[in-house]
Motif scaffolding. Structure first.
Motif, short mmCIF file in Angstrom:
data_model
loop_
_atom_site.label_atom_id
_atom_site.label_comp_id
_atom_site.label_asym_id
_atom_site.label_seq_id
_atom_site.Cartn_x
_atom_site.Cartn_y
_atom_site.Cartn_z
N GLN A 46 49.70 34.56 45.51
CA GLN A 46 50.16 35.79 44.86
C GLN A 46 49.81 37.03 45.70
N TRP A 47 50.62 38.07 45.52
CA TRP A 47 50.37 39.34 46.21
C TRP A 47 50.72 40.49 45.27
N ASP A 48 49.70 41.11 44.72
CA ASP A 48 49.85 42.29 43.88
C ASP A 48 48.61 43.15 44.14
N PRO A 49 48.53 43.80 45.32
CA PRO A 49 47.28 44.38 45.81
C PRO A 49 46.72 45.50 44.92
N VAL A 50 45.40 45.57 44.92
CA VAL A 50 44.69 46.65 44.24
C VAL A 50 43.65 47.22 45.20
N CYS A 51 43.33 48.48 45.01
CA CYS A 51 42.35 49.17 45.85
C CYS A 51 41.08 49.40 45.05
N GLY A 52 39.97 48.83 45.50
CA GLY A 52 38.71 48.98 44.80
C GLY A 52 38.04 50.31 45.10
N ASP A 53 37.06 50.66 44.28
CA ASP A 53 36.30 51.90 44.50
C ASP A 53 35.57 51.89 45.84
N LYS B 168 37.88 42.23 34.94
CA LYS B 168 37.85 41.60 33.61
C LYS B 168 38.66 42.35 32.57
N SER B 169 38.96 43.62 32.80
CA SER B 169 39.71 44.39 31.80
C SER B 169 40.53 45.47 32.50
N SER B 170 41.38 46.13 31.72
CA SER B 170 42.23 47.18 32.30
C SER B 170 42.65 48.17 31.23
N THR B 171 43.11 49.32 31.69
CA THR B 171 43.66 50.34 30.80
C THR B 171 44.96 50.85 31.41
N GLY B 172 45.85 51.35 30.57
CA GLY B 172 47.12 51.87 31.04
C GLY B 172 48.15 50.77 31.26
N THR B 173 49.36 51.19 31.55
CA THR B 173 50.46 50.24 31.78
C THR B 173 51.27 50.68 33.00
N LYS C 127 52.72 51.63 36.48
CA LYS C 127 52.11 52.18 37.69
C LYS C 127 50.75 52.80 37.43
N ASN C 128 50.46 53.14 36.17
CA ASN C 128 49.21 53.82 35.83
C ASN C 128 48.10 52.85 35.41
N MET C 129 48.30 51.57 35.56
CA MET C 129 47.29 50.59 35.16
C MET C 129 46.06 50.67 36.06
N VAL C 130 44.88 50.70 35.44
CA VAL C 130 43.60 50.73 36.15
C VAL C 130 42.76 49.56 35.67
N PHE C 131 42.22 48.79 36.62
CA PHE C 131 41.41 47.62 36.28
C PHE C 131 39.92 47.99 36.31
N HIS C 132 39.14 47.41 35.37
CA HIS C 132 37.71 47.73 35.25
C HIS C 132 36.88 46.45 35.31
N ASN C 133 35.57 46.67 35.42
CA ASN C 133 34.60 45.55 35.45
C ASN C 133 34.97 44.53 36.53
N CYS C 134 35.22 45.02 37.73
CA CYS C 134 35.63 44.16 38.83
C CYS C 134 34.38 43.67 39.57
N SER C 135 34.09 42.41 39.43
CA SER C 135 32.83 41.85 39.93
C SER C 135 32.73 41.90 41.45
N CYS C 136 33.85 41.77 42.17
CA CYS C 136 33.80 41.78 43.63
C CYS C 136 33.64 43.19 44.19
N VAL C 137 33.89 44.21 43.39
CA VAL C 137 33.74 45.59 43.83
C VAL C 137 32.31 46.08 43.58
N GLU C 138 31.55 45.36 42.76
CA GLU C 138 30.23 45.82 42.32
C GLU C 138 29.15 45.65 43.37
N GLY C 139 29.43 45.06 44.50
CA GLY C 139 28.38 44.74 45.46
C GLY C 139 27.90 45.87 46.32
N GLN C 140 28.54 47.04 46.26
CA GLN C 140 28.17 48.13 47.18
C GLN C 140 27.73 49.38 46.42
N GLY C 141 26.60 49.31 45.74
CA GLY C 141 26.02 50.48 45.11
C GLY C 141 26.57 50.82 43.75
#
Length: 703
Positions: free
Chosen positions: A478-485, A499-504, A506-520
């Motif tokens: 699959q390819w549906d890229p997202v940009c992490g913080d 694990k979760s998201s808000t909006g629908t 083009k405005n959808m934002v994903f939250h609680n992303c475990s792979c993004v949490e590793g840098q501070g």
């Protein structure tokens, strides 16, 4: 006693007698001049029409690649089919040029180009609606929140911007796998465009050169070619507009689409501009049906005896009787004529030079917008717009100025060659500076960078998997890229462990992303947004690249018309049309045909992630290794132009050795080209050009 007057060749308005029997000079010159101007205008518009279609197809290469889910090398084959169409008829058309009704043949060519454009549109009305790659998500029962990372993602549902159910969409896609081969319609349409365009250049340019003054020929040709460049300019602008529109405009809900024109899955309304191009080519064919077989040479006069001229309506007199064409005689003379042409070393080197120039130019134009998109993080629509608004107008100015300078300073063949050689070498040196506009590679988790310092799974098959998303059951294709913080791009929100998201949409934002949490980031306080991460260094380098490319385009175009005139000044007059055809044929067959294919194949080798078709199989490339892409694309262009520079020097040396300004041969040529006052005007003079042999000399040479 017969009275004689001086007037134009027996053409539209012969000398007339008034009621007293005295002669009245006819205004044949003005009438002839008007027809030449009409032909110049019609030819300029046909150049505009073919330029509009050609540049539009070039600008839509990325859209066609994504719509049909094909690789860049197949796009190169589609692009090369145009050159193949030229190959099929170019030699015949150019060789028979002086023997056929050139304006009417050009008219037929424009009609064929129109048919080709309309044929290319057919797949849009035969295919289903375009469904781009999207991640499967799980919808919570209590809210509108969705989860990209879930152990149960195998039973999740894809987000859809249509009213079709997921199963219907999948089955529909699999039932229509034959749609993948509908790109053959585009290929055949491009083939017809190539066939139709074949007579426009050789017949049109030779027609101008035959019936205009020698000192005006270069200016007229430069004027026509530069006027025709407005076609590519508007073609790219039209391409930019259509690329910004959704492919299924009018039947799809635009608000429900979750991607934007910067996304590599975006497909614009590629088919819309082709309808316009087809109509313009049809209109371009109309004026040529009303133009004569030949014209009086501009400024030439003839002494006629008025007593032998019947008093008839001058507007109804046909200038020449068209010779009866015998194909058996034409075929018999073909090989000796070809041998005569290639016996000229200046022309032979010129053909090799043209082949290398075609390779570099076609490869550059075909993948220029893709390069800008991948290298500098700009949308295809914006890249096309910039090419049309900045680069092409500068090219038009350069071509026009080059022709004007030849006319202004009355350059002979040595001056023309020196001008062309210097301008190209300067442009080549500037071309090498392209490599200084470097850009960082996209940080793609699991492919170009590790997962935020976390331990990455070692299996090559699961190279995109890490401990942070191991329990998410993500699908690798699959390819549906997202940009992490953290500034890192993930293939999907699932690979980011969201694990979760808000909006629908083009405005959808994903939250609680475990792979993004590793840098501070605080645990549970990390997010990702749709789309790839921006690369600031690439955005800052883009204006410098654009300015450098503009300078190179202007200098190359400045020497374009002088280079083209070398061919006309190095062959005998009766071989001009054939020489144009051979030069164009060689360039297209050995340059225009293979260049987009091998450029595309090498660019495909730099792909980092391929898309996936609805029923499996590899689709178009989603993201490239920008460093490797830059080295391949710019390296090929630089290498080809290095060969061109060498051939320019060889060409210059050949011409300078053979035709020195104080050389007796050059003096004889100039005297032969300058008619004396005692010379009968009825003699059918042949312009002797530098590097050319007369028909009698050539026949003696090859007896």
């Amino acid at each position: 006693m017969d009275k004689t007057i001086t007037t134009g060749k027996f053409k539209d308005k012969p000398p007339l007698q008034d009621s007293n029997g005295s002669t009245v000079p006819a205004k044949s010159g003005c009438h002839n001049c008007s027809k030449l101007k009409i032909f110049l205008g019609a030819l300029a518009f046909s150049f505009f029409a073919k330029g509009l279609s050609g540049s539009y197809m070039k600008s839509m290469s990325s859209q066609i690649e994504r719509r049909f889910e094909i690789s860049s090398s197949i796009v190169g084959i589609i692009d090369g089919s145009f050159e193949l169409g030229n190959l099929m008829v170019m030699v015949l058309v150019s060789y028979l040029g002086p023997r056929v009704h050139r304006p009417k043949v050009i008219a037929v060519g424009c009609l064929i180009m129109s048919l080709g454009a309309f044929l290319s549109v057919m797949p849009q009305f035969l295919m289903g609606r375009y469904n781009y790659e999207r991640i499967a998500v799980t919808v919570d029962n209590s809210s509108t929140s969705v989860s990209a990372c879930s152990p149960a993602s195998s039973v999740s549902h894809p987000v859809s911007d249509t009213t079709e159910t997921p199963s219907t969409m999948k089955n529909s896609g699999c039932e229509k796998t034959s749609n993948s081969y509908l790109w053959l319609f585009v290929l055949m349409g491009n083939l017809l465009r190539g066939i139709g365009e074949a007579p426009v250049m050789p017949l049109g340019v030779s027609y101008i050169d035959d019936f205009s003054k020698e000192e005006n020929s270069a200016f007229y040709i430069g004027l026509v070619r530069s006027s025709g460049m407005f076609g590519p300019t508007l073609g790219f602008l039209l391409g930019s507009f259509c690329a910004s529109l959704w492919v299924d405009i009018g039947i799809a809900d635009i608000d429900a689409i979750s991607i934007n024109p910067k996304d590599t899955r975006w497909v614009g309304a590629w088919w819309l501009g082709l309808l316009i191009c087809g109509a313009v080519n049809f209109i371009a064919s109309l004026p040529f049906w009303f133009l004569p077989y030949s014209l009086l040479k501009e400024g030439e006069e003839q002494t006629l005896k008025i007593s032998h001229l019947p008093a008839q309506d001058p507007c109804k007199i046909d200038p020449f009787i068209q010779p009866q064409l015998k194909f058996s005689e034409a075929a018999k003379d073909f090989l000796p004529t070809l041998k005569k042409l290639f016996g000229n070393p200046v022309f032979l080197v010129y053909v090799f030079l043209t082949i290398l120039q075609y390779n570099s130019l076609v490869g550059l134009i075909t993948y220029e917008t893709k390069f800008m998109e991948q290298q500098f993080n700009v949308s295809v629509a914006r890249a096309i717009f910039l090419v049309g608004v900045i680069l092409l107008p500068i090219t038009i100015l350069g071509m026009f100025l080059g022709g004007y300078l030849i006319k202004k300073f009355k350059l002979d063949i040595t001056g023309i060659t020196k001008f062309a050689c210097i301008s190209f070498i300067v442009a080549y040196l500037l071309n090498l500076l392209y490599f200084t506009c470097s850009c960082e590679v996209l940080q793609l988790a699991g492919l170009t960078v590790p997962y935020s310092g976390l331990k990455q799974l070692s299996s090559p098959k699961n190279s995109f998997m890490a401990s942070c998303n191991a329990d998410c059951s993500c699908e690798v294709d699959q390819w549906d890229p997202v940009c992490g913080d953290n500034g890192i791009t993930y293939m999907t929100a699932c690979f980011a462990g969201c694990k979760s998201s808000t909006g629908t949409g083009k405005n959808m934002v994903f939250h609680n992303c475990s792979c993004v949490e590793g840098q501070g980031h605080v645990l549970g306080n990390s997010s990702a947004v749709l789309g790839q991460c921006q690369r600031e260094s690439c955005t800052k380098a883009f204006p410098y690249f654009l300015a450098l490319q503009t300078a190179c385009a202007f200098i190359l175009a400045l020497g374009g018309t002088p280079t083209y005139m070398i061919m006309f000044r190095s062959v005998s007059p009766d071989l001009k049309s054939f020489a144009v055809g051979i030069e164009t044929l060689g360039g297209r067959v050995l340059g225009g045909l293979p260049a987009p294919i091998y450029f595309g194949a090498l660019i495909d080798e730099t792909c980092l992630k391929w898309g996936t078709k609805s029923c499996g199989g590899s689709g178009s490339c989603r993201v490239y290794d920008t460093k490797a892409f830059r080295n391949v694309y710019l390296g090929l262009i630089a290498g080809l132009r290095a060969g061109c520079s060498l051939l320019y020097i060889v060409l210059f040396v050949l011409i300078m050795r053979r035709f020195k300004p104080d050389d007796k041969e050059m003096t004889d040529i100039k005297n032969a080209e300058r008619p004396t006052s005692k010379e009968p005007a009825t003699v059918n003079k042949k312009e002797i050009l530098p590097g050319a042999q007369t028909s009698e000399e050539s026949e003696e040479t090859y007896m």
